[in-house]
Design a protein around this motif. Structure first.
Motif, PDB file in Angstrom:
ATOM      1  N   MET A 156     -63.347 -39.356  33.117  1.00  0.00           N
ATOM      2  CA  MET A 156     -64.313 -38.975  32.139  1.00  0.00           C
ATOM      3  C   MET A 156     -64.093 -37.556  31.623  1.00  0.00           C
ATOM      4  N   LEU A 157     -64.191 -37.141  32.469  1.00  0.00           N
ATOM      5  CA  LEU A 157     -64.693 -35.206  32.161  1.00  0.00           C
ATOM      6  C   LEU A 157     -63.335 -34.946  31.833  1.00  0.00           C
ATOM      7  N   MET A 158     -61.956 -35.582  32.150  1.00  0.00           N
ATOM      8  CA  MET A 158     -61.236 -35.044  31.526  1.00  0.00           C
ATOM      9  C   MET A 158     -60.546 -34.951  29.582  1.00  0.00           C
ATOM     10  N   SER A 159     -61.379 -36.318  30.072  1.00  0.00           N
ATOM     11  CA  SER A 159     -61.288 -37.163  28.912  1.00  0.00           C
ATOM     12  C   SER A 159     -61.596 -36.469  27.990  1.00  0.00           C
ATOM     13  N   ARG A 160     -63.056 -35.826  28.121  1.00  0.00           N
ATOM     14  CA  ARG A 160     -64.215 -34.827  27.134  1.00  0.00           C
ATOM     15  C   ARG A 160     -63.605 -33.567  26.940  1.00  0.00           C
ATOM     16  N   GLU A 161     -63.105 -33.077  28.111  1.00  0.00           N
ATOM     17  CA  GLU A 161     -62.739 -32.011  27.905  1.00  0.00           C
ATOM     18  C   GLU A 161     -61.943 -31.807  26.486  1.00  0.00           C
ATOM     19  N   THR A 162     -61.031 -32.917  26.516  1.00  0.00           N
ATOM     20  CA  THR A 162     -59.548 -32.568  25.295  1.00  0.00           C
ATOM     21  C   THR A 162     -61.076 -32.248  23.677  1.00  0.00           C
ATOM     22  N   TRP A 163     -62.141 -32.393  23.613  1.00  0.00           N
ATOM     23  CA  TRP A 163     -62.832 -32.528  22.349  1.00  0.00           C
ATOM     24  C   TRP A 163     -64.010 -32.531  22.037  1.00  0.00           C
ATOM     25  N   VAL A 164     -64.617 -31.817  22.867  1.00  0.00           N
ATOM     26  CA  VAL A 164     -65.585 -31.005  22.934  1.00  0.00           C
ATOM     27  C   VAL A 164     -66.406 -29.686  22.769  1.00  0.00           C
ATOM     28  N   HIS A 165     -64.684 -28.801  22.794  1.00  0.00           N
ATOM     29  CA  HIS A 165     -65.250 -27.221  22.267  1.00  0.00           C
ATOM     30  C   HIS A 165     -64.783 -27.467  21.166  1.00  0.00           C
ATOM     31  N   ASP A 166     -64.633 -28.323  20.455  1.00  0.00           N
ATOM     32  CA  ASP A 166     -63.655 -28.533  18.888  1.00  0.00           C
ATOM     33  C   ASP A 166     -64.587 -29.168  17.667  1.00  0.00           C
ATOM     34  N   ALA A 167     -64.200 -28.745  16.561  1.00  0.00           N
ATOM     35  CA  ALA A 167     -65.213 -29.416  16.011  1.00  0.00           C
ATOM     36  C   ALA A 167     -64.450 -30.209  15.130  1.00  0.00           C
ATOM     37  N   HIS A 168     -64.634 -31.095  14.301  1.00  0.00           N
ATOM     38  CA  HIS A 168     -63.553 -32.075  14.182  1.00  0.00           C
ATOM     39  C   HIS A 168     -63.616 -32.573  12.366  1.00  0.00           C
ATOM     40  N   TRP A 169     -64.170 -32.104  11.265  1.00  0.00           N
ATOM     41  CA  TRP A 169     -64.331 -31.139  10.070  1.00  0.00           C
ATOM     42  C   TRP A 169     -62.742 -32.830   9.239  1.00  0.00           C
ATOM     43  N   GLU A 170     -62.243 -31.145  10.213  1.00  0.00           N
ATOM     44  CA  GLU A 170     -60.912 -31.106   8.827  1.00  0.00           C
ATOM     45  C   GLU A 170     -60.220 -32.635   8.518  1.00  0.00           C
ATOM     46  N   GLU A 171     -60.292 -33.484   9.285  1.00  0.00           N
ATOM     47  CA  GLU A 171     -59.875 -34.547  10.081  1.00  0.00           C
ATOM     48  C   GLU A 171     -61.132 -35.717   9.645  1.00  0.00           C
ATOM     49  N   LEU A 172     -62.183 -35.254   9.495  1.00  0.00           N
ATOM     50  CA  LEU A 172     -62.424 -35.934   8.626  1.00  0.00           C
ATOM     51  C   LEU A 172     -62.942 -36.128   6.720  1.00  0.00           C
ATOM     52  N   ALA A 173     -62.342 -35.383   6.784  1.00  0.00           N
ATOM     53  CA  ALA A 173     -62.182 -34.838   5.443  1.00  0.00           C
ATOM     54  C   ALA A 173     -60.858 -35.533   4.836  1.00  0.00           C
ATOM     55  N   LEU A 174     -60.081 -35.952   5.979  1.00  0.00           N
ATOM     56  CA  LEU A 174     -58.892 -36.419   5.222  1.00  0.00           C
ATOM     57  C   LEU A 174     -58.546 -37.646   5.196  1.00  0.00           C
ATOM     58  N   VAL A 175     -59.946 -38.645   5.319  1.00  0.00           N
ATOM     59  CA  VAL A 175     -59.842 -39.889   5.851  1.00  0.00           C
ATOM     60  C   VAL A 175     -60.364 -40.837   4.306  1.00  0.00           C
ATOM     61  N   GLN A 176     -58.802 -41.355   3.739  1.00  0.00           N
ATOM     62  CA  GLN A 176     -59.309 -41.995   2.481  1.00  0.00           C
ATOM     63  C   GLN A 176     -59.431 -43.750   2.210  1.00  0.00           C
ATOM     64  N   CYS A 177     -60.055 -44.179   3.110  1.00  0.00           N
ATOM     65  CA  CYS A 177     -60.543 -45.105   3.405  1.00  0.00           C
ATOM     66  C   CYS A 177     -62.524 -45.202   2.964  1.00  0.00           C
ATOM     67  N   PRO A 178     -62.730 -46.679   2.897  1.00  0.00           N
ATOM     68  CA  PRO A 178     -64.038 -46.613   2.785  1.00  0.00           C
ATOM     69  C   PRO A 178     -64.839 -45.739   4.903  1.00  0.00           C
ATOM     70  N   ALA A 179     -65.942 -45.560   4.429  1.00  0.00           N
ATOM     71  CA  ALA A 179     -66.521 -45.070   5.701  1.00  0.00           C
ATOM     72  C   ALA A 179     -68.194 -44.990   6.055  1.00  0.00           C
TER      73      ALA A 179
END
Length: 288
Positions: A205-228
């Motif tokens: 679980m810590l290995m998994s979490r390590e891959t996303w907690v250090h980064d922001a994810h705003w750019e990918e959020l802005a690419l979502v084209q569908c209703p959210a």
């Protein structure tokens, strides 16, 4: 009725998917019911979506996925437990289960997987529900806090009642008792020779979490084209200001908040959770 379907994820990892297969209402028998894929959060499992999937199954083909390292899915010792692996697994499940164009409903880490897939493969995703997941980086301090928290778990638990009490009342992370949280964690415990232990590896679980907690994810959020739809529990981990900024960044974003709900929104307040989702899903089907 619930049935298990085995799916092959990225790198050949075996994944368990669970279909809540009550016949959908409101359409012809030969119509393909709109597909929904439900993605749990870190330490979760597909069964955590049972309540949501049951009401969804009246009009949708509702499938919940045990993600790699979780539930009944394979738990490779060294992973990979990367963002790319989780997203690829979800994409494989959608293809093998013939769910596209799919509605993705994700909680916490599962929500991040959902919006990353929606950003990368807009052709596969009809609509998106993001439940209590932040787009901002959490940082190294957050990871250290999780490492310390795992060390406080009084394993093994003697009984499931002890599991419910510790996670629902005694956990030092709790600000106030939440019985629903105790029930949530009781579902991810299995009986061993010495007592009750989690079905997942805390190291993984810590290995998994390590891959996303250090980064922001705003750019990918802005690419979502569908209703959210961004849903937060008022007492959850996603603050109101950040949630509303996520809605602003999403090209077709909407917002809902659930009073008296913590991070486990769908467990804490299942009726308001359903009330928030149903009109959004109905509108998304009409406009897609």
């Amino acid at each position: 009725m619930v049935r298990r379907i085995d799916v092959t994820g990225a790198d050949g990892v075996r994944l368990a998917a669970w279909e809540f297969a009550d016949p959908p209402k409101g359409g012809r028998e030969d119509e393909k019911a709109p597909g929904v894929l439900l993605l749990h959060g870190l330490m979760g499992r597909a069964s955590h979506w049972a309540g949501t999937a049951r009401w969804l199954s009246a009009r949708h083909r509702a499938v919940a996925l045990d993600q790699r390292g979780h539930g009944r899915s394979e738990k490779p010792a060294d992973g990979p437990y990367t963002r790319e692996a989780y997203v690829a697994d979800a994409e494989a499940a959608i293809g093998q289960l013939d769910l596209a164009p799919v509605i993705l409903i994700g909680h916490s880490m599962g929500a991040l997987t959902a919006w990353q897939l929606a950003a990368r493969r807009p052709d596969l995703v009809r609509a998106l529900v993001i439940c209590d997941m932040r787009a901002s980086a959490l940082g190294a301090q957050s990871q250290r806090e999780w490492e310390e928290w795992f060390k406080t778990w009084p394993l093994p638990f003697a009984t499931l009642a002890d599991v419910r009490k510790w996670f629902g009342e005694d956990d030092p992370w709790l600000e106030r008792p939440r019985p629903s949280r105790g029930e949530f964690y009781a579902e991810v415990m299995a009986e061993r020779a010495d007592g009750w232990r989690p079905v997942f590896s805390r190291r993984q679980m810590l290995m998994s979490r390590e891959t996303w907690v250090h980064d922001a994810h705003w750019e990918e959020l802005a690419l979502v084209q569908c209703p959210a739809l961004v849903v937060r529990g008022v007492d959850g981990e996603l603050g109101r200001a950040e949630a509303q900024e996520m809605v602003r960044v999403l090209p077709r974003g909407e917002y809902a908040e659930i009073p008296d709900a913590g991070h486990l929104v769908h467990y804490d307040q299942p009726k308001p959770w359903r009330a928030a989702l149903e009109p959004f899903l109905q509108a998304a089907l009409l406009t897609s």
